[in-house]
Design an enzyme around this catalytic site. Structure first.
Site, PDB file in Angstrom:
ATOM      1  N   SER A   1      -1.941  -9.414   7.235  1.00  0.00           N
ATOM      2  CA  SER A   1      -2.441  -8.403   8.178  1.00  0.00           C
ATOM      3  C   SER A   1      -2.886  -9.095   9.459  1.00  0.00           C
ATOM      4  O   SER A   1      -3.123 -10.310   9.464  1.00  0.00           O
ATOM      5  CB  SER A   1      -3.641  -7.667   7.558  1.00  0.00           C
ATOM      6  OG  SER A   1      -4.243  -6.785   8.498  1.00  0.00           O
TER       7      SER A   1
ATOM      8  N   TYR B   1     -11.603  -8.045   2.545  1.00  0.00           N
ATOM      9  CA  TYR B   1     -10.191  -7.815   2.906  1.00  0.00           C
ATOM     10  C   TYR B   1      -9.699  -8.926   3.836  1.00  0.00           C
ATOM     11  O   TYR B   1      -8.630  -9.509   3.633  1.00  0.00           O
ATOM     12  CB  TYR B   1     -10.066  -6.446   3.582  1.00  0.00           C
ATOM     13  CG  TYR B   1      -8.660  -6.058   3.969  1.00  0.00           C
ATOM     14  CD1 TYR B   1      -7.734  -5.655   3.011  1.00  0.00           C
ATOM     15  CD2 TYR B   1      -8.251  -6.075   5.309  1.00  0.00           C
ATOM     16  CE1 TYR B   1      -6.443  -5.288   3.367  1.00  0.00           C
ATOM     17  CE2 TYR B   1      -6.969  -5.705   5.676  1.00  0.00           C
ATOM     18  CZ  TYR B   1      -6.066  -5.317   4.695  1.00  0.00           C
ATOM     19  OH  TYR B   1      -4.794  -4.955   5.058  1.00  0.00           O
TER      20      TYR B   1
HETATM   21  P1  NAD Z   1      -0.271   2.191   0.712  1.00  0.00           P
HETATM   22  O1  NAD Z   1      -1.572   2.520   0.051  1.00  0.00           O
HETATM   23  O2  NAD Z   1       0.476   3.280   1.408  1.00  0.00           O
HETATM   24  O3  NAD Z   1       0.727   1.515  -0.335  1.00  0.00           O
HETATM   25  C1  NAD Z   1       0.297   0.525  -1.230  1.00  0.00           C
HETATM   26  C2  NAD Z   1       0.964   0.720  -2.581  1.00  0.00           C
HETATM   27  O4  NAD Z   1       0.472  -0.335  -3.431  1.00  0.00           O
HETATM   28  C3  NAD Z   1       0.579   2.043  -3.242  1.00  0.00           C
HETATM   29  O5  NAD Z   1       1.739   2.708  -3.740  1.00  0.00           O
HETATM   30  C4  NAD Z   1      -0.340   1.632  -4.388  1.00  0.00           C
HETATM   31  O6  NAD Z   1      -0.217   2.457  -5.549  1.00  0.00           O
HETATM   32  C5  NAD Z   1       0.133   0.219  -4.676  1.00  0.00           C
HETATM   33  N1  NAD Z   1      -0.906  -0.581  -5.298  1.00  0.00           N
HETATM   34  C6  NAD Z   1      -2.214  -0.655  -4.960  1.00  0.00           C
HETATM   35  N2  NAD Z   1      -2.859  -1.470  -5.795  1.00  0.00           N
HETATM   36  C7  NAD Z   1      -1.944  -1.930  -6.674  1.00  0.00           C
HETATM   37  C8  NAD Z   1      -2.011  -2.791  -7.784  1.00  0.00           C
HETATM   38  N3  NAD Z   1      -3.168  -3.347  -8.180  1.00  0.00           N
HETATM   39  N4  NAD Z   1      -0.873  -3.050  -8.471  1.00  0.00           N
HETATM   40  C9  NAD Z   1       0.299  -2.468  -8.109  1.00  0.00           C
HETATM   41  N5  NAD Z   1       0.413  -1.632  -7.078  1.00  0.00           N
HETATM   42  C10 NAD Z   1      -0.704  -1.358  -6.364  1.00  0.00           C
HETATM   43  O7  NAD Z   1      -0.634   1.011   1.716  1.00  0.00           O
HETATM   44  P2  NAD Z   1       0.232   0.156   2.764  1.00  0.00           P
HETATM   45  O8  NAD Z   1      -0.433   0.316   4.076  1.00  0.00           O
HETATM   46  O9  NAD Z   1       1.681   0.408   2.630  1.00  0.00           O
HETATM   47  O10 NAD Z   1      -0.123  -1.320   2.253  1.00  0.00           O
HETATM   48  C11 NAD Z   1       0.847  -2.300   1.941  1.00  0.00           C
HETATM   49  C12 NAD Z   1       0.392  -3.649   2.448  1.00  0.00           C
HETATM   50  O11 NAD Z   1       0.326  -3.615   3.865  1.00  0.00           O
HETATM   51  C13 NAD Z   1      -0.995  -4.087   1.964  1.00  0.00           C
HETATM   52  O12 NAD Z   1      -0.942  -5.431   1.537  1.00  0.00           O
HETATM   53  C14 NAD Z   1      -1.860  -3.952   3.193  1.00  0.00           C
HETATM   54  O13 NAD Z   1      -2.943  -4.861   3.184  1.00  0.00           O
HETATM   55  C15 NAD Z   1      -0.854  -4.257   4.276  1.00  0.00           C
HETATM   56  N6  NAD Z   1      -1.244  -3.786   5.610  1.00  0.00           N
HETATM   57  C16 NAD Z   1      -1.372  -2.445   5.851  1.00  0.00           C
HETATM   58  C17 NAD Z   1      -1.769  -2.026   7.114  1.00  0.00           C
HETATM   59  C18 NAD Z   1      -1.932  -0.564   7.451  1.00  0.00           C
HETATM   60  O14 NAD Z   1      -2.460  -0.244   8.545  1.00  0.00           O
HETATM   61  N7  NAD Z   1      -1.511   0.355   6.607  1.00  0.00           N
HETATM   62  C19 NAD Z   1      -2.032  -2.974   8.122  1.00  0.00           C
HETATM   63  C20 NAD Z   1      -1.880  -4.327   7.822  1.00  0.00           C
HETATM   64  C21 NAD Z   1      -1.488  -4.715   6.559  1.00  0.00           C
END
Ligand code: NAD
Length: 259
Positions: A141, A156
């Site tokens: 991130s 985080y």
């Molecule tokens: P999201 O919540 O839409 O998707 C995450 C998915 O991971 C979900 O389907 C959830 O069920 C699954 N998940 C959560 N915990 C889990 C576990 N213990 N085991 C298996 N599956 C699990 O979120 P996203 O934004 O798509 O996040 C994906 C990645 O992107 C993360 O690592 C997050 O830190 C990173 N990220 C997101 C953002 C943002 O603004 N959304 C920004 C920077 C980084």
């Protein structure tokens, strides 16, 4: 991307960045092991990939649970027989609270999913990647690498910094096997992550800064779509990035330069 005969594992493939990445890789001919802890989300991703003419192997596991991850990787190897691409994406924001407020259990949960989950994903898949080489992309991130103004996000931020550091360490250690390791650092992206975000007592640590024209210079504040993150991940996973390893790719419309 020509992914014919290639096999990928995508964690957190049931939503957001992971779902978009699974679809993107599958559209390039890659067979995708779509792993998530929520079965209904895995089923939806599998159906979307099938509807687009791709191939998905549904895998249900909590990335922080060794036994479940061991079983999921074994199931993928049994079905697909090889592994070329690993996207360590599953993550949660977890509890955002001041450091003297966040409980040890809340701290451990954020670290367990984001960091231990990434460790387990690599620990269990690298033996298979070693056979012919491959590509790992860790989803870190802007938080923890360039941005430290998200109030209460200490756990985080620490996990995301550790994921980025791990990507560099592994890029060096795994280069001899032809395994490339890169990280992506998305900025704010429109996903379901708010469902895994809890906030408490943030007034004491909030940074009092406002950006009237929004936080993302390139888009006048509009967040990224998951597909915009997935396209960059797919590039790093592809042969187009064959000389790229140990890189952190910012996909944030300039957000981390501002905040
Ligand atoms: P999201 O919540 O839409 O998707 C995450 C998915 O991971 C979900 O389907 C959830 O069920 C699954 N998940 C959560 N915990 C889990 C576990 N213990 N085991 C298996 N599956 C699990 O979120 P996203 O934004 O798509 O996040 C994906 C990645 O992107 C993360 O690592 C997050 O830190 C990173 N990220 C997101 C953002 C943002 O603004 N959304 C920004 C920077 C980084």
């Amino acid at each position: 991307m020509d992914g014919t005969d290639k096999v990928a594992l995508v964690t957190g493939a049931g939503s957001g960045v992971g779902e978009a990445t699974a679809l993107r890789l599958a559209s390039g001919g890659v067979t995708v092991g779509a792993l998530d802890m929520l079965p209904e989300r895995v089923a939806a991703t599998e159906a979307a990939i099938a509807a687009a003419g791709g191939t998905a192997i549904p895998l249900i596991a909590d990335v922080s649970d060794e036994g479940q991850m061991r079983a999921a990787v074994a199931a993928l190897m049994e079905r697909a027989g090889r592994l070329d691409i690993v996207i360590a994406n599953a993550g949660i924001n977890g509890m955002w609270a001041p450091i003297d407020d966040i409980t040890p259990a809340e701290w451990d949960k954020t670290i367990a999913v984001n960091l231990r989950g990434t460790y387990l994903t690599l620990h269990l898949t690298v033996p298979h990647l070693k056979r012919q080489g491959g590509a790992i992309v860790i989803v870190s991130s802007i938080n923890g690498t360039r941005t430290f103004t998200t109030a209460g996000a200490g756990a985080y931020t620490a996990a995301k910094a550790a994921q980025a550091a791990l990507s560099n360490q592994m890029a060096l250690e795994l280069a001899r096997y032809g395994i490339r390791v890169n990280a992506v650092c998305p900025g704010t992206t429109r996903t379901n992550m708010s469902q895994n975000t809890w906030r408490r007592n943030l007034e004491a640590v909030r940074i009092p800064v406002e950006w009237p024209e929004g936080q993302i210079p390139l888009t006048k504040g509009q967040p990224a779509s998951p597909a915009e993150i997935a396209d960059a991940i797919a590039f790093l996973a592809s042969d187009d990035a064959r000389h790229v390893t140990g890189t952190w790719l910012y996909i944030d419309g300039g957000q981390s330069l501002l905040r």
